[in-house]
Design an enzyme around this catalytic site. Structure first.
Site, PDB file in Angstrom:
ATOM      1  N   SER A 136       0.845  -1.190   0.000  1.00  0.00           N
ATOM      2  CA  SER A 136       0.000   0.000   0.000  1.00  0.00           C
ATOM      3  C   SER A 136       0.882   1.243   0.000  1.00  0.00           C
ATOM      4  CB  SER A 136      -0.895   0.007   1.238  1.00  0.00           C
ATOM      5  OG  SER A 136      -0.115   0.370   2.366  1.00  0.00           O
ATOM      6  N   LYS A 137       0.217   2.380  -0.007  1.00  0.00           N
ATOM      7  CA  LYS A 137       0.917   3.665  -0.021  1.00  0.00           C
ATOM      8  C   LYS A 137       1.980   3.784   1.070  1.00  0.00           C
ATOM      9  CE  LYS A 137      -2.362   6.935  -1.867  1.00  0.00           C
ATOM     10  NZ  LYS A 137      -3.550   7.570  -1.376  1.00  0.00           N
ATOM     11  N   ARG A 138       1.712   3.123   2.195  1.00  0.00           N
ATOM     12  CA  ARG A 138       2.686   3.198   3.289  1.00  0.00           C
ATOM     13  C   ARG A 138       4.067   2.737   2.846  1.00  0.00           C
ATOM     14  NH1 ARG A 138       2.348  -0.537   6.829  1.00  0.00           N
ATOM     15  NH2 ARG A 138       0.852  -1.795   5.690  1.00  0.00           N
ATOM     16  N   GLY A 187       5.528   3.340   0.083  1.00  0.00           N
ATOM     17  CA  GLY A 187       6.117   4.194  -0.948  1.00  0.00           C
ATOM     18  C   GLY A 187       5.245   4.187  -2.183  1.00  0.00           C
TER      19      GLY A 187
END
Ligand code: GLU
Ligand code: ZN
Length: 479
Positions: free
Chosen positions: A238-240, A242
């Site tokens: 996920s976005k976490r 990167g």
């Protein structure tokens, strides 16, 4: 039978790398078998779907070169068809109206949980004959109560589900809108899908969808559920972790082939080969060889692949992608040296096209100042005389070609008994503003005679200004 596969994203965000890999696998499967690949926007959730997201998905697909033979189809344009199938299932007794209210369902659910049972719809309205005053019904699928559903899965082999585990899912909500499991089946049926390749987060939907296919008198497609992509911490990517959107990789200077190559290797391998052209992928990839376990996303490996592709691709191909990055920097590549030559000069070293674009700027646009430490180190008083001499020799050069310029540079360092770097580095800072560039003779050829001479003049002026101003403590370093 013509193979037909699809990519069916819900346009509720950007195209992320997991979706892109699913699309790639489906696309490769169709291409390998001379089949069709279609794109379908599953946009029935009007709240969460957006035009921006549709565009972002289309942009990502185009950039990756995953061209589709049909579509994009939009589910929101097919509501009447879904309604028709719901009516058909009601008429054939494969579906029924359920009048249970939300409160009743919630109360029953709480009881089931209290009894430590798996919460599920209890089938109460399956045999109901009469409507209920004041309640708009939902339409539920009458899932078989007994037996099992066998799923042919190219990745996992045959997967078996017990019908007793499946409750009667909702096909149409009280407002008449169809649900995901219905729309997918109707579309996969109408669009003639032979193979459905998708993330294994959908595996639990597959027996339900298969049962709807059977109720419609059709054979379900063959499935291929591909495992998830995880971040280095083994959580779903996920976005976490990167950058996860395809377009962010474009913006970060990746070549689409590098990303495709990286994605194809996530969960699939062919011996120990790492680099695959798209043609090789089509030839060698087989969904049946995809791993059953999740893959971990490794950004360093992607970067490594990108560098390999920058090194080995046709300069003209890189130039095509590089010009997009230059455009983002406000540069029109037609107003400077041949872009292909600029690429060739930098192919060996660049890791990304962003880096290459950044390093190409001085070939197209004059810079405002020198990199401070480089200027302090290289644009020293002692180099003024040889640099001036070099400039005058350049002015008289017969032709402006790397080899000629190289000879002139050599003759000048000889005359002043300098090491090559002692003059080449100051020259580089003078003409590029920074101490890094392709070989200096190539750099000069690209910059061109006029610009080179003007920039050396400017550096000489800057040096004399600096000499006079170093006497005062406030003298500033950059031009
Ligand atoms: N629209 C679904 C999703 O984005 C995919 C449905 C499918 O592939 O069957 O997850
Ligand atoms: Zn009911």
């Amino acid at each position: 039978m013509t193979v037909c596969t699809r990519f069916a994203p819900s346009p509720t965000g950007y195209l992320h790398v997991g979706g892109a890999r699913t699309a790639l696998f489906s696309w490769l499967y169709a291409r390998k078998h001379g089949g069709r690949f279609i794109l379908r926007m599953e946009d029935t959730d009007r709240e969460r779907s957006s035009v921006e997201s549709v565009n972002a998905i289309l942009e990502g697909m185009t950039w990756l070169g995953l061209e589709y033979d049909e579509g994009p189809f939009y589910q929101t344009e097919r509501f009447s068809r879904y309604r028709e199938i719901v009516e058909q299932l009601l008429a054939s007794g494969h579906a029924y109206l359920c009048y249970c209210t939300r409160e009743e369902l919630e109360a029953r659910r709480a009881e089931q949980i209290a009894r430590k049972e798996k919460p599920r719809y209890d089938g109460r309205c399956r045999e109901r004959q009469s409507p209920r005053e004041g309640v708009s019904p939902v339409v539920r699928f009458k899932n078989p109560l007994e037996g099992q559903v066998l799923i042919r899965d190219l990745v996992r082999g045959t997967v078996v589900f017990q019908n007793s585990e499946l409750d009667d899912l909702i096909l149409a909500r009280a407002d008449g809108t169809p649900t995901y499991n219905l729309t997918v089946v109707v579309d996969d049926m109408d669009m003639g899908m032979t193979h459905v390749i998708r993330g294994d987060d959908h595996l639990n939907n597959t027996p339900r969808q298969s049962n709807i296919f059977y109720a419609l008198g059709k054979e379900p497609p063959v499935y291929g559920h591909v495992p998830m992509i995880l971040g280095p911490d083994r959580q779903r990517l996920s976005k976490r972790h990167g950058a996860v959107s395809v377009i962010s990789y474009r913006e970060a200077g990746y070549l689409p082939e590098a990303l495709l190559n990286y994605l194809v290797r996530l969960g699939w391998s062919h011996g120990d080969q790492e680099v695959f052209s798209v043609d090789e992928m089509i030839k060698l990839f087989d969904i049946a060889d995809v791993n059953q376990s999740a893959s971990i996303f490794n950004p360093e490996k992607l970067l490594w692949l990108n560098q390999q592709y920058i090194k080995k691709s046709e300069p003209a191909h890189i130039a095509h992608h590089l010009s997009w990055h230059l455009g983002r920097l406000g540069i029109d590549p037609s107003e400077g040296p041949d872009l292909i030559a600029v690429v060739q000069a930098q192919q060996e070293r660049a890791k990304t096209l962003v880096e290459m674009a950044h390093n190409s700027v001085p070939f197209y646009r004059d810079f405002d100042g020198y990199e401070e430490t480089a200027a302090r180190k290289h644009l020293k008083a002692s180099v003024r005389e040889p640099l001036q001499d070099l400039r005058d020799r350049f002015e008289k050069a017969q032709c402006w070609e790397a080899s000629t310029l190289h000879e002139i540079l050599l003759a000048t360092v000889e005359r002043y008994e300098l090491k090559l770097g002692k003059l080449a580095q100051p020259l580089r800072v003078a003409v590029m503003g920074r101490p890094i560039s392709p070989p200096i003779d190539v750099t000069l050829e690209l910059i061109g005679r006029e610009r080179t001479l003007a920039r050396i003049d400017q550096a000489l002026a800057w040096m004399s200004h600096r000499e006079t101003s170093t006497a005062t403590p406030s003298g500033h370093e950059t031009a």
